[in-house]
Design an enzyme around this catalytic site. Sequence first.
Site, PDB file in Angstrom:
ATOM      1  N   SER A 108       1.154   3.621  -3.374  1.00 23.97           N
ATOM      2  CA  SER A 108       0.581   4.970  -3.252  1.00 23.97           C
ATOM      3  C   SER A 108       1.671   6.036  -3.400  1.00 23.97           C
ATOM      4  O   SER A 108       1.445   7.098  -3.982  1.00 23.97           O
ATOM      5  CB  SER A 108      -0.164   5.117  -1.925  1.00 23.97           C
ATOM      6  OG  SER A 108       0.721   4.888  -0.837  1.00 23.97           O
ATOM      7  N   LYS A 109       2.882   5.749  -2.904  1.00 22.46           N
ATOM      8  CA  LYS A 109       3.981   6.713  -3.061  1.00 22.46           C
ATOM      9  C   LYS A 109       4.427   6.776  -4.530  1.00 22.46           C
ATOM     10  O   LYS A 109       4.870   7.827  -4.997  1.00 22.46           O
ATOM     11  CB  LYS A 109       5.173   6.349  -2.164  1.00 22.46           C
ATOM     12  CG  LYS A 109       4.921   6.459  -0.679  1.00 22.46           C
ATOM     13  CD  LYS A 109       4.615   7.870  -0.201  1.00 22.46           C
ATOM     14  CE  LYS A 109       5.853   8.702   0.052  1.00 22.46           C
ATOM     15  NZ  LYS A 109       5.500  10.031   0.669  1.00 22.46           N
TER      16      LYS A 109
ATOM     17  N   ALA B 164       0.847  -1.199   0.000  1.00 19.61           N
ATOM     18  CA  ALA B 164       0.000   0.000   0.000  1.00 19.61           C
ATOM     19  C   ALA B 164       0.882   1.249   0.000  1.00 19.61           C
ATOM     20  O   ALA B 164       0.616   2.219  -0.711  1.00 19.61           O
ATOM     21  CB  ALA B 164      -0.925  -0.013   1.205  1.00 19.61           C
ATOM     22  N   TYR B 165       1.940   1.189   0.790  1.00 20.43           N
ATOM     23  CA  TYR B 165       2.852   2.335   0.886  1.00 20.43           C
ATOM     24  C   TYR B 165       3.574   2.552  -0.448  1.00 20.43           C
ATOM     25  O   TYR B 165       3.548   3.643  -1.017  1.00 20.43           O
ATOM     26  CB  TYR B 165       3.860   2.090   2.018  1.00 20.43           C
ATOM     27  CG  TYR B 165       4.844   3.228   2.220  1.00 20.43           C
ATOM     28  CD1 TYR B 165       4.415   4.435   2.755  1.00 20.43           C
ATOM     29  CD2 TYR B 165       6.188   3.083   1.881  1.00 20.43           C
ATOM     30  CE1 TYR B 165       5.307   5.482   2.945  1.00 20.43           C
ATOM     31  CE2 TYR B 165       7.090   4.126   2.067  1.00 20.43           C
ATOM     32  CZ  TYR B 165       6.639   5.322   2.600  1.00 20.43           C
ATOM     33  OH  TYR B 165       7.511   6.350   2.781  1.00 20.43           O
ATOM     34  N   SER B 166       4.202   1.506  -0.955  1.00 16.57           N
ATOM     35  CA  SER B 166       5.011   1.635  -2.170  1.00 16.57           C
ATOM     36  C   SER B 166       4.164   2.058  -3.363  1.00 16.57           C
ATOM     37  O   SER B 166       4.555   2.925  -4.144  1.00 16.57           O
ATOM     38  CB  SER B 166       5.736   0.321  -2.468  1.00 16.57           C
ATOM     39  OG  SER B 166       6.542  -0.045  -1.363  1.00 16.57           O
TER      40      SER B 166
END
Length: 686
Positions: free
Chosen positions: A579-580, A575-577
């Site tokens: 969305s970033k 989710a982090y990778s």
Amino acid sequence: MNSRWSDAEATGLDPLDLLVYGSRLIGAEPSLVVWGGGNTSLKVAERDFRGREVRALRVKGSGSDLKNITRKDFPGVRMDEILALLDRPDMDDQEMVGYLAHALQELGGARPSIETLLHGFLSQEAVIHTHADAIVSLSNTDRCREVIQEVYGKDIISIPYRRPGFLLSKDVANALKTHPGATAVILEKHGTITWGQTVKEAYLETIDLITQAENAISAKAKGRVRFGGARVSATPPGERREVALAVAPFLRGLVGRDKRAILHFDEAAAVLEFVGSKEGAVLSQAGPATPDHTIYTKRVACFVECDHPRDPDRVKTAVRAAVERFVTDYTRYFEAHRQEGATLLDPFPRVVLIPGLGMFTTGKDKRTALIVDDIYHHTIAVLGAASTIGGFVSLTPKEAFEVEYWPLELYKLTREPPEKELARRVALVTGGASGIGKAVSRRLAQEGAHVVVTDLDEGGARKVADEIVTAHGAGRALGLRMDVTGEAAVRQAFEAATLAYGGLDIVVSNAGIAVSAPLDAMAVSDWERSFAVNATGHFLVAREALRLLKSQGLGGAFVFVATKNVMSPGKDFGAYSASKAAEAQLAKIVALEGGAHGIRANIVNPDAVFQDSRLWSEEIRRDRARAQGITVEQLEEFYRKRNILGASIMPEDVAEAVLFLASDRSAKTTGCTLTVDGGVKDAFPR
Ligand code: ZN
């Protein structure tokens, strides 16, 4: 005007402390002196550098302000050297400054006021010089002499305007020789001189003189409509705010095209009354209330003729026309009066008056814009009072020019430290309450920027802003709550920034969150929240900022704080990778769409910045340690060893990269990614 003197507070003070005390009382009364104006003195017996008894004049130093003056701000000038000048027919300013430097009691202290001789040539012990609103209201009229006689009788001497300096000091000395019984001097279009055997006597004399003027003015004002009554009524507050929001960045773009400026917006009742009045347009072009105001406000304000104050587009058209006219007129005024060697300071207005809307003032920083605002409030008060007495008259354009381009004032400017790299710029930082955002806010402020610190944590944002204000001065930062996922919240924060400073130059889009979980165990809510903050949040900020920067027309710089994961994603960090990565892609689109408007957008990819970070919560540390197959205690060391340099990455390291991309040092760089990760081979941009 009431006396503020307290015998209880004054008892036991030595003569110089009494002078400090009395001077602060004068400074505490804004209608007597504003922003460094006015000065005070006392003649005292002292010893010189060889221990000989001398009489010295303790007089306010140039550049200090009466309301918070201290002992050291009163340089001592030997009276015998001053009195030796009485026989001279004339002396130019530079020579006078040089002469007084030789007569100082202490070497290397404050430079005595340019009005030193005004004090020194008088025989009385204590002397007070003010620029009182009430007195200039009497003297800046076409009935000046007559009115002064009416109010004061024959014991007050009135002296025609002359720029402060040697000759004005002699005028005063000569006038007192002719009228030894005089109790005070009024300097026309300038101020007052009062005196006494003690500081208290001189102070009470000042209060008495002003009170008489105030009483005369209020008697005249009774039953009269100020400024001829209303012509344009004030726009209702809600609509006024909308118009101000549209006009502010547009105006900042117009007046900041050579050098950016910080704006202040003022919609006080007294301002709205004046700008919307029948006589406002004409009176605003009459000239300054006192000479030293010219330095801050210029000779006249820029008055915007507009009969449709509720229509933002028509107001903007009118503002453009008024500013262009101001620039033409100002350039003409400069050409007409320039002395040899003078260079045009800048042709843009400091005070912009818009009927129905209010007043914008401009300055190199917020503090200066506020000083200009404050001074113009006094100008309005004087214009109101003077026009109840007669026709307002001011310095002639030539006289105003001689003050504005006074070599001594210009000399003061050359002595100021050079402006910092980001001076006159406004930066907005998201996620500014901690970690990278906090370090970036501090770093940009250090280089001179005004910083709008925003964060979901309002208290934290304010704390960082307060810190910046303490370190760099009033008005230099603003702490605001901003939830980057809310359209309205983002817009509100940008509006607050626009009203506070007039516009924006730098956006550091930094706020982010991290969620760690393998995909097959991830809740959709975690995925969506990551995208709300790390993707949509950057979009909402970018959209609002692009609108603002385009309407301002001065270009701009975006810095997106992304992550090493954009290039080299981590497992259990989907989710982090993802969305970033959306954020990084968005940044490149901002670069593409902003380019034509001089708007740059760049990306910083940090890795593993633990210090003061809210992203690295206990939970995330635990989850990431598990994903890497190590313990939480080993985590920071693991990341350090992972990079080529074996370096721990600090928020300050990231701030340095942001500064580079936010400033003109990277003026030719856009769409670029700069890593701050100690070197991670998998994450090399390509
Ligand atoms: Zn003065």
